[in-house]
Design an enzyme around this catalytic site. Structure first.
Site, PDB file in Angstrom:
ATOM      1  N   ALA A  67     -31.690 -34.111  -6.728  1.00 45.20           N
ATOM      2  CA  ALA A  67     -33.031 -33.889  -7.256  1.00 45.20           C
ATOM      3  C   ALA A  67     -33.537 -35.177  -7.878  1.00 45.20           C
ATOM      4  CB  ALA A  67     -33.017 -32.760  -8.284  1.00 45.20           C
ATOM      5  N   ASP A  68     -34.848 -35.239  -8.020  1.00 49.91           N
ATOM      6  CA  ASP A  68     -35.473 -36.353  -8.722  1.00 49.91           C
ATOM      7  C   ASP A  68     -36.658 -35.802  -9.486  1.00 49.91           C
ATOM      8  OD1 ASP A  68     -35.557 -39.392  -9.046  1.00 49.91           O
ATOM      9  OD2 ASP A  68     -37.638 -38.922  -8.533  1.00 49.91           O
TER      10      ASP A  68
END
Length: 192
Positions: A67-68
């Protein structure tokens, strides 16, 4: 099937635990997270997450999650501040305004990748210099996109959100659960 978390974030680890998921391995990928020239926040976050999930080494049957989280003030990307001075600049910019928090989540199994981008709106109250300086002194801004974390002391600065609270923290749980199920990860197992 091993579950690999491609993130060193303790917040993402805690959020996965809320789903009953404990990674078999934690392998944060080392990629260049520099935005491309004129890149907008949502495409940037999507691209970085896709690069992260592709960069993690895994066997074909393993499930990898990356994820970011990106903070966007209009078209401007507010990444992780380099120092307290830049953190103060970010906080002054966010003061009294709404901004977006984008978290992109990707899961990979073999060659198959599923990905979702979750965009939430956050309002920061008008901040005084005293509040900003006191917050900077906590050090909580370090390593945080936009120089704050809603689940920490900066939560006192946020009177309103619209969207996913867990997405703002760093991993939108509803969307993450759907992605894991979609890729074939046995998320909800019956008790035996």
């Amino acid at each position: 099937m091993a579950f690999i978390l491609g993130s060193g974030s303790p917040r993402r680890l805690d959020l996965l635990a809320q789903l009953g998921v404990r990674p078999d391995a934690i392998c944060p990928p080392d990629i260049d997270e520099t935005p491309l020239k004129s890149e907008l926040p949502v495409p940037y976050c999507h691209r970085i997450t896709r690069q992260k999930v592709q960069a993690v080494q895994a066997d074909r049957g393993d499930v990898t999650l990356c994820a970011d989280t990106t903070v966007a003030l209009g078209r401007q990307i507010l990444g992780k501040p380099e120092d307290a001075g830049q953190a103060a600049e970010f906080l002054h910019s966010l003061s009294g305004r709404r901004h977006r928090v984008i978290t992109s989540v990707a899961v990979r199994r073999g060659d198959r990748v599923l990905q979702r981008d979750v965009v939430s709106q956050v309002k920061v109250k008008r901040l005084s210099d005293v509040e900003i300086n006191a917050y900077l002194a906590t050090g909580d801004w370090r390593g945080k996109a936009g120089a704050y974390a809603i689940q920490g002391p900066a939560g006192a600065f946020i009177p309103w959100i619209s969207g996913s609270f867990t997405g703002i923290v760093g991993l939108p749980l509803s969307e993450t659960a759907a992605l894991l199920q979609g890729i074939g990860y046995p998320l909800y197992r019956e008790a035996s």
